[in-house]
Scaffold this motif. Structure first.
Motif, PDB file in Angstrom:
ATOM      1  N   ASP A  63       0.780  -1.318  -0.122  1.00 36.22           N
ATOM      2  CA  ASP A  63      -0.024   0.042  -0.066  1.00 36.22           C
ATOM      3  C   ASP A  63       0.926   1.387  -0.047  1.00 36.22           C
ATOM      4  O   ASP A  63       0.631   2.390  -0.766  1.00 36.22           O
ATOM      5  CB  ASP A  63      -0.782   0.042   1.309  1.00 36.22           C
ATOM      6  N   ASN A  65       3.753   1.949  -1.238  1.00 37.46           N
ATOM      7  CA  ASN A  65       4.628   2.228  -2.061  1.00 37.46           C
ATOM      8  C   ASN A  65       3.758   2.378  -3.506  1.00 37.46           C
ATOM      9  O   ASN A  65       4.077   2.102  -4.755  1.00 37.46           O
ATOM     10  CB  ASN A  65       5.509   1.327  -2.388  1.00 37.46           C
ATOM     11  N   ASN A  66       2.306   2.308  -3.277  1.00 35.38           N
ATOM     12  CA  ASN A  66       1.375   2.385  -4.589  1.00 35.38           C
ATOM     13  C   ASN A  66       1.675   1.522  -5.375  1.00 35.38           C
ATOM     14  O   ASN A  66       1.733   1.598  -6.783  1.00 35.38           O
ATOM     15  CB  ASN A  66       1.402   3.826  -5.136  1.00 35.38           C
ATOM     16  N   SER A  68      -0.175  -0.720  -6.397  1.00 34.73           N
ATOM     17  CA  SER A  68      -1.419  -1.044  -7.075  1.00 34.73           C
ATOM     18  C   SER A  68      -1.563   0.063  -8.187  1.00 34.73           C
ATOM     19  O   SER A  68      -2.627   0.394  -8.927  1.00 34.73           O
ATOM     20  CB  SER A  68      -2.551  -1.327  -6.376  1.00 34.73           C
ATOM     21  N   GLY A  69      -0.654   0.935  -8.310  1.00 35.67           N
ATOM     22  CA  GLY A  69      -0.839   2.171  -9.163  1.00 35.67           C
ATOM     23  C   GLY A  69      -0.351   1.567 -10.501  1.00 35.67           C
ATOM     24  O   GLY A  69      -0.562   2.208 -11.476  1.00 35.67           O
ATOM     25  N   CYS A  70       0.296   0.543 -10.654  1.00 36.17           N
ATOM     26  CA  CYS A  70       0.802   0.026 -11.809  1.00 36.17           C
ATOM     27  C   CYS A  70       0.210  -1.578 -11.884  1.00 36.17           C
ATOM     28  O   CYS A  70      -0.060  -2.096 -12.918  1.00 36.17           O
ATOM     29  CB  CYS A  70       2.277  -0.210 -12.053  1.00 36.17           C
ATOM     30  N   THR A  72      -1.840  -5.344 -10.856  1.00 34.70           N
ATOM     31  CA  THR A  72      -3.172  -5.606 -10.082  1.00 34.70           C
ATOM     32  C   THR A  72      -2.881  -6.967  -9.258  1.00 34.70           C
ATOM     33  O   THR A  72      -1.941  -7.695  -9.363  1.00 34.70           O
ATOM     34  CB  THR A  72      -3.921  -6.274 -11.369  1.00 34.70           C
ATOM     35  N   LEU A  73      -3.873  -7.005  -8.222  1.00 37.34           N
ATOM     36  CA  LEU A  73      -3.733  -8.059  -7.351  1.00 37.34           C
ATOM     37  C   LEU A  73      -5.265  -8.807  -7.523  1.00 37.34           C
ATOM     38  O   LEU A  73      -6.092  -7.775  -7.332  1.00 37.34           O
ATOM     39  CB  LEU A  73      -3.457  -7.883  -6.162  1.00 37.34           C
ATOM     40  N   GLU A  76      -7.353  -6.475  -9.574  1.00 36.01           N
ATOM     41  CA  GLU A  76      -7.714  -4.905  -9.167  1.00 36.01           C
ATOM     42  C   GLU A  76      -6.326  -4.308  -9.052  1.00 36.01           C
ATOM     43  O   GLU A  76      -5.496  -4.728  -8.393  1.00 36.01           O
ATOM     44  CB  GLU A  76      -8.695  -5.048  -7.922  1.00 36.01           C
ATOM     45  N   GLY A  77      -6.468  -3.039  -9.587  1.00 36.53           N
ATOM     46  CA  GLY A  77      -5.664  -2.031  -9.219  1.00 36.53           C
ATOM     47  C   GLY A  77      -5.359  -1.517 -10.792  1.00 36.53           C
ATOM     48  O   GLY A  77      -5.974  -1.203 -11.304  1.00 36.53           O
ATOM     49  N   SER A  78      -3.812  -1.191 -11.306  1.00 38.74           N
ATOM     50  CA  SER A  78      -3.787  -0.595 -12.440  1.00 38.74           C
ATOM     51  C   SER A  78      -3.142  -1.667 -13.759  1.00 38.74           C
ATOM     52  O   SER A  78      -2.799  -2.504 -13.230  1.00 38.74           O
ATOM     53  CB  SER A  78      -3.146   0.596 -12.486  1.00 38.74           C
ATOM     54  N   TYR A  79      -3.233  -1.462 -14.893  1.00 34.95           N
ATOM     55  CA  TYR A  79      -3.172  -2.146 -15.866  1.00 34.95           C
ATOM     56  C   TYR A  79      -1.957  -2.144 -16.572  1.00 34.95           C
ATOM     57  O   TYR A  79      -1.712  -2.376 -17.747  1.00 34.95           O
ATOM     58  CB  TYR A  79      -4.194  -2.629 -16.711  1.00 34.95           C
TER      59      TYR A  79
ATOM     60  N   TYR B  36       1.766   4.302 -21.977  1.00 26.83           N
ATOM     61  CA  TYR B  36       1.481   3.049 -22.238  1.00 26.83           C
ATOM     62  C   TYR B  36       2.033   2.486 -23.439  1.00 26.83           C
ATOM     63  O   TYR B  36       2.500   1.375 -23.761  1.00 26.83           O
ATOM     64  CB  TYR B  36      -0.247   2.932 -22.520  1.00 26.83           C
ATOM     65  N   ASP B  49       2.487   5.289 -12.220  1.00 22.31           N
ATOM     66  CA  ASP B  49       1.470   5.211 -10.978  1.00 22.31           C
ATOM     67  C   ASP B  49       1.193   6.773 -10.664  1.00 22.31           C
ATOM     68  O   ASP B  49       0.010   6.812 -10.304  1.00 22.31           O
ATOM     69  CB  ASP B  49       2.047   4.357  -9.981  1.00 22.31           C
ATOM     70  N   TYR B 112       5.750   8.301  -3.571  1.00 23.84           N
ATOM     71  CA  TYR B 112       4.621   8.016  -2.644  1.00 23.84           C
ATOM     72  C   TYR B 112       4.779   7.581  -1.296  1.00 23.84           C
ATOM     73  O   TYR B 112       4.097   8.062  -0.206  1.00 23.84           O
ATOM     74  CB  TYR B 112       3.730   6.963  -3.596  1.00 23.84           C
ATOM     75  N   GLY B 128      -2.844   4.020  -0.795  1.00 23.01           N
ATOM     76  CA  GLY B 128      -2.456   2.948  -1.381  1.00 23.01           C
ATOM     77  C   GLY B 128      -3.549   2.080  -2.123  1.00 23.01           C
ATOM     78  O   GLY B 128      -3.254   1.011  -2.595  1.00 23.01           O
ATOM     79  N   LYS B 130      -6.751   2.134  -4.975  1.00 20.89           N
ATOM     80  CA  LYS B 130      -7.047   2.833  -6.127  1.00 20.89           C
ATOM     81  C   LYS B 130      -8.300   3.610  -6.036  1.00 20.89           C
ATOM     82  O   LYS B 130      -9.062   3.315  -5.286  1.00 20.89           O
ATOM     83  CB  LYS B 130      -7.371   1.699  -7.392  1.00 20.89           C
TER      84      LYS B 130
END
Lengths: 150, 464
Positions: A63, A65-66, A68-70, A72-73, A76-79, B36, B49, B112, B128, B130
């Motif tokens: 959390d 270090n963010n 999920s900013g890149c 997914t788990l 969910e998260g970013s792709y 991307y 991010d 972050y 942390g 989304k």
């Protein structure tokens, strides 16, 4: 149909419907909270119910270090980066390989590719992250997704 | 003068700041879109991010600003009284904007983890996740400010005429705040953490914000069409009932593959399949009221945004959501670009377009006009079409990447790894980026339309 309905009727429909569904929603939600706190529905039986201190530290680092900013788990998260719920199985449980992939990212400076920022994790933090990823990979998500290609 | 109550002017800074944040959102959307395909663009100064987080967080902040601004504008006019303590709305505005800008600046300026340390996240870890990445203290600030704003609006609404529009708008704003408070619950158990995160994000998008959208739509339609309040508010209550009936348990659409119990397959599939119903009702509502209109309102641009919003909502959020909401289909599409495609059309169609409709309607009145002059409206309508068509293409290109990703990575007999697939579908990310540029140009034209003056050669009667 709508012409014959009065505004007052519509109003009661809103309140009655809204409150009924709110109760149903809360009931379902708390049922799930109960189910999830009992071991069987959550994990495969092989996994310990209690979360170890290391898994919790791993979640905190994830959390903080963010990640999920890149990544997914559980979808969910970013792709932007690869999917990490299956990373433990993809690396066949090889802990050092996973730690290396965090340590040595962006060492070669290849242009135009997606790069992961370099994080300064200690050895024990890297272990905690691997434990957390292992925990995530063992959550029973009903064999989703089919191929283990993240 | 077109403004009925002087205190409605407190809405002005909210709308202006919302437009500013929308510009930020588009700019950072273009950056993350380019990343991307050019992965090291601006790396390591602005990694993906961060650019993506600024893109999504500025959206949420700008929507809160329009919701609050719209509420201030609507409630005193509906209640037929001046707002209680208008100065309070100004204080709330500056503190809200300061929190928002400090949060975004913190994302860009600091790593972050540093930001988390600086804001003492360890004491109460909520960062942390989304859409909920804001530092704990920023979340607290937003929530406290919104509570004060809700109380102020309730007291105002209490003192005069009680209307259905006020009721739904304030229920929407209050429940948005209540739901936001759940963002403080971040359990260590990953499944529970994801489970409750949706109680914030899903309930916002599919329930509490949608109630406000319905109230804003009803408010605009009364003013623009002149149809009797009883008819408008009957529709409003029916739509709102449909929102709650489908949207609350529709949260189950997110619970298929995160380790929640099996019964959510059914609850989630059945109820989320009903989610297009209130959106379809909004579209039918808007067209019906347009047909029943009692006069021609001079603000054609606001009308276009209003009607357009309901159509794009139904197609993008309704149909677009339904396509991948049933569990057997979602098995393949969960966590892919299909979700990205859908959320772009959803946020733009329902929330951005309706915000722009409200701004388009309200801002001229805040400057003492009934509508913009005709030339300005023509420019604004061009921006409507450019932005809406551009967003349609963004969605279609993203949907293409989604279908290809699902096929190449999951559906085929010979699945490829994530990064291999990402490189193979790069063409469509480039196309999305071009469509994004068109959207940015459209928004510049939208902003410019506020400064277009009436044609001096034609003798023009100002709309006073």
């Amino acid at each position: 149909m709508i012409q014959t309905l009065s505004k007052e009727r519509a109003q009661s429909l809103f309140y009655v419907g809204g409150i009924l569904l709110l109760f149903l929603f809360l009931a379902l939600g708390f049922q799930t909270a109960l189910d999830l706190s009992s071991q069987k529905s959550l994990y495969d039986s092989s996994v310990d119910h209690e979360l170890s201190a290391n898994v919790i530290l791993g979640k905190t680092l994830w959390d903080k270090n963010n990640c999920s900013g890149c990544h997914t788990l559980l979808g969910e998260g970013s792709y932007f980066g690869s999917e990490l719920d299956t990373v433990f199985s993809r690396y066949q449980g090889h802990r050092e390989a996973i730690k290396d992939s965090i340590r040595f990212i962006d060492t070669y400076g290849i242009r135009e590719r997606r790069v992961m920022p370099r994080f300064k994790f200690t050895e024990s933090e890297l272990d905690a992250i691997v434990d957390f990823l292992r925990y995530a990979s063992e959550i029973n998500i009903k064999h989703w997704p089919t191929p283990i290609k993240g | 003068m077109s403004l009925k109550y002087k205190s409605q002017t407190v809405a002005k800074p909210y709308f202006i700041a919302a437009l500013l944040l929308f510009a930020v959102q588009i700019a950072f959307g273009l950056i993350s879109g380019l990343q991307y395909v050019r992965g090291d663009f601006l790396f390591p100064n602005l990694p993906f991010d961060v650019s993506h987080m600024v893109h999504t967080n500025s959206l949420i902040m700008l929507l809160f600003l329009t919701f609050m601004g719209s509420a201030y504008y609507m409630v005193s006019e509906e209640t037929e009284t001046e707002l209680v303590a208008p100065w309070l709305a100004w204080i709330i505005f500056w503190l809200f904007l300061a929190t928002a800008l400090a949060t975004l600046a913190g994302y860009v300026a600091l790593p972050y983890a540093k930001l988390a340390e600086l804001t003492k996240n360890d004491l109460f870890p909520t960062m942390g996740r989304k859409y909920l990445e804001q530092p704990t203290i920023a979340k607290l600030s937003f929530i406290v400010l919104m509570i004060i704003s809700v109380l102020q609006l309730f007291i105002t609404a209490w003192r005069g005429r009680k209307t259905g529009i006020n009721t739904i708008m304030l229920i929407g704003l209050a429940s948005t705040t209540v739901v936001f408070a759940l963002a403080f619950y971040n359990p260590n158990n990953l499944v529970l953490s994801k489970f409750y995160r949706w109680w914030v994000v899903h309930l916002w998008i599919r329930c509490t914000w949608e109630l406000m959208a319905a109230a804003m739509l009803a408010f605009l339609l009364i003013r623009i069409t002149g149809v009797h309040r009883n008819i408008i508010e009957k529709w409003l209550y029916l739509i709102s009932a449909a929102v709650l009936v489908s949207g609350l348990i529709g949260v189950g659409q997110h619970y298929y593959w995160i380790g929640a119990p099996d019964y959510w397959y059914w609850w989630g599939s059945v109820f989320s399949a009903l989610e297009p119903v209130p959106m379809f009702m909004m579209t039918v509502f808007a067209f019906n009221m347009l047909n029943l209109r009692n006069y021609e309102h001079p603000n054609k641009a606001a009308l276009l945004w209003t009607i357009g919003s309901t159509v794009v909502t139904f197609l993008g959020a309704g149909i677009g959501g339904f396509i991948h909401t049933l569990a057997p289909i979602n098995y393949y599409t969960h966590g892919t670009q299909i979700t990205v495609a859908h959320s772009h059309m959803l946020f733009y169609g329902t929330y951005i377009m309706l915000s722009l409709a409200m701004i388009s309607y309200a801002v001229p009145t805040l400057y003492g006009h009934k509508a913009k002059n005709e030339r300005a409206q023509v420019v604004e309508m061009w921006s409507f079409w450019l932005m809406t068509v551009a967003m349609t293409f963004i969605t279609l290109f993203l949907a293409t990447t989604g279908v290809l990703q699902v096929y190449l990575q999951r559906y085929t007999d010979n699945p490829q790894p994530f990064m291999v697939v990402q490189e193979r579908i790069a063409l469509f990310y480039w196309m999305r980026e071009l469509a994004g540029l068109a959207l940015a140009i459209g928004f510049v034209i939208y902003l410019a339309s506020f400064f277009v003056t009436a044609n001096q050669h034609k003798k023009h009667k100002p709309h006073h």
